[in-house]
Scaffold this active site. Sequence first.
Site, mmCIF file in Angstrom:
data_model
loop_
_atom_site.group_PDB
_atom_site.id
_atom_site.type_symbol
_atom_site.label_atom_id
_atom_site.label_comp_id
_atom_site.label_asym_id
_atom_site.label_seq_id
_atom_site.Cartn_x
_atom_site.Cartn_y
_atom_site.Cartn_z
ATOM 1 N N ASN A 13 19.858 23.473 34.561
ATOM 2 C CA ASN A 13 19.306 23.116 33.251
ATOM 3 C C ASN A 13 18.122 22.190 33.500
ATOM 4 O O ASN A 13 18.304 21.040 33.878
ATOM 5 C CB ASN A 13 20.398 22.407 32.426
ATOM 6 C CG ASN A 13 19.865 21.871 31.105
ATOM 7 O OD1 ASN A 13 18.718 22.153 30.726
ATOM 8 N ND2 ASN A 13 20.697 21.104 30.409
ATOM 9 N N TRP A 14 16.918 22.723 33.302
ATOM 10 C CA TRP A 14 15.725 21.937 33.633
ATOM 11 C C TRP A 14 15.393 20.902 32.564
ATOM 12 O O TRP A 14 14.498 20.072 32.752
ATOM 13 C CB TRP A 14 14.517 22.866 33.823
ATOM 14 C CG TRP A 14 14.629 23.807 34.983
ATOM 15 C CD1 TRP A 14 15.696 23.960 35.839
ATOM 16 C CD2 TRP A 14 13.647 24.746 35.424
ATOM 17 N NE1 TRP A 14 15.426 24.926 36.776
ATOM 18 C CE2 TRP A 14 14.175 25.426 36.542
ATOM 19 C CE3 TRP A 14 12.366 25.076 34.984
ATOM 20 C CZ2 TRP A 14 13.459 26.428 37.220
ATOM 21 C CZ3 TRP A 14 11.646 26.065 35.654
ATOM 22 C CH2 TRP A 14 12.200 26.723 36.760
ATOM 23 N N LYS A 15 16.077 20.968 31.430
ATOM 24 C CA LYS A 15 15.802 20.026 30.327
ATOM 25 C C LYS A 15 14.305 20.023 30.011
ATOM 26 O O LYS A 15 13.673 21.076 30.077
ATOM 27 C CB LYS A 15 16.355 18.635 30.665
ATOM 28 C CG LYS A 15 17.835 18.726 31.082
ATOM 29 C CD LYS A 15 18.552 17.425 31.134
ATOM 30 C CE LYS A 15 20.008 17.647 31.565
ATOM 31 N NZ LYS A 15 20.811 16.442 31.564
ATOM 32 N N HIS A 98 24.744 21.266 24.102
ATOM 33 C CA HIS A 98 24.623 20.248 25.150
ATOM 34 C C HIS A 98 24.763 18.859 24.527
ATOM 35 O O HIS A 98 24.324 18.631 23.395
ATOM 36 C CB HIS A 98 23.269 20.397 25.856
ATOM 37 C CG HIS A 98 23.180 19.578 27.098
ATOM 38 N ND1 HIS A 98 22.914 18.231 27.071
ATOM 39 C CD2 HIS A 98 23.349 19.907 28.394
ATOM 40 C CE1 HIS A 98 22.931 17.773 28.311
ATOM 41 N NE2 HIS A 98 23.188 18.775 29.138
ATOM 42 N N GLU A 100 23.161 16.251 24.914
ATOM 43 C CA GLU A 100 21.894 15.642 24.471
ATOM 44 C C GLU A 100 21.497 16.168 23.095
ATOM 45 O O GLU A 100 20.876 15.467 22.297
ATOM 46 C CB GLU A 100 20.803 15.904 25.529
ATOM 47 C CG GLU A 100 21.034 15.025 26.750
ATOM 48 C CD GLU A 100 20.600 15.632 28.069
ATOM 49 O OE1 GLU A 100 19.800 16.575 28.074
ATOM 50 O OE2 GLU A 100 21.093 15.152 29.112
ATOM 51 N N GLU A 170 31.030 18.931 30.496
ATOM 52 C CA GLU A 170 30.044 17.934 30.911
ATOM 53 C C GLU A 170 30.425 16.568 30.327
ATOM 54 O O GLU A 170 30.058 16.266 29.191
ATOM 55 C CB GLU A 170 28.649 18.333 30.412
ATOM 56 C CG GLU A 170 28.158 19.642 30.981
ATOM 57 C CD GLU A 170 26.630 19.665 31.116
ATOM 58 O OE1 GLU A 170 26.175 20.108 32.165
ATOM 59 O OE2 GLU A 170 25.934 19.222 30.201
ATOM 60 N N GLY A 176 23.301 12.504 34.317
ATOM 61 C CA GLY A 176 22.100 11.750 34.673
ATOM 62 C C GLY A 176 22.386 10.320 35.105
ATOM 63 O O GLY A 176 21.478 9.500 35.204
ATOM 64 N N SER A 216 25.835 15.098 37.180
ATOM 65 C CA SER A 216 25.499 14.582 38.506
ATOM 66 C C SER A 216 26.042 15.438 39.648
ATOM 67 O O SER A 216 26.509 14.899 40.657
ATOM 68 C CB SER A 216 25.961 13.120 38.641
ATOM 69 O OG SER A 216 25.319 12.314 37.655
ATOM 70 N N GLY A 237 21.671 19.420 36.269
ATOM 71 C CA GLY A 237 20.437 18.911 35.684
ATOM 72 C C GLY A 237 19.459 18.510 36.781
ATOM 73 O O GLY A 237 18.793 19.346 37.391
#
Length: 258
Positions: A13-15, A98, A100, A170, A176, A216, A237
């Site tokens: 997931n490149w965000k 997600h 976020e 997650e 992160g 992570s 990520g």
Amino acid sequence: MTQPNRKPLLAGNWKMHLDLKGSVELVRALLKDLPADGREVLVAPPFTALSVVAEVLKGTPIRLGAQNLHWEEKGAFTGEVSGGQLKDAGCSAVIIGHSERRQFFGETDATVAKRVRAALKAGLVPILCIGETLDERESQRTWRVLETQLQGGLEGFTAPELATLVVAYEPVWAIGTGKTATQGQAQDAHLFIRKTLAKMLGEGFAAGVRILYGGSVKPDNVDGLMSEPDVDGALVGGASLKAADFARIIKFQIPARR
Ligand code: 13P
């Protein structure tokens, strides 16, 4: 280690990272360093890079995913992107719910369910993300949160409709932060998720559904995580933005059992 009917899936997931040049360079580097087979690989770039990355991935084993979709097929929804548009851009999967999105953009279990329906209708594999915050874990609410997110996000679906579903566990406190869940914490949560899905959708469904761990995941912890029986892959990520790190994650190895 995952069951034979659940092919390991390693997803990046490149965000909101990378420009077009960086996106193309990253997938080109990954393609040079892919293991033979036995595992599925997916990258989820930002919307802007989907088409150019799709061009590079054409005819290769790496699949393309998006990071979100809107539930309507088309219309006056400024700033939104539909499942059909993602398909057209070359996607075969989409990340939904997600943390976020839940935390910063008002995503709820009800909107998650709408997006899951839209993804399935467009022929995209939904990767449904669930997970508890640190506060929820410390106040012993982890199981309740996971159950609520599964029930809400998958409300009204039958097992055959969800045949392609992938779930990603997650834990928000591990995203992160460099704090990975221990192998035991990940396995406990994955087993709980599988048992909850068995109650909701049947034993057969639960035995076949892939549950990824995210939070992570790095080259130095992927082997341990993947050796757990209910961990079927990873949603990565930060480490998916470095070709060498993600390639090593894709090439995870299960330590021999003594
Ligand atoms: P990190 O691997 O950077 O912790 O991110 C995990 C994640 O959110 C993947 O969707």
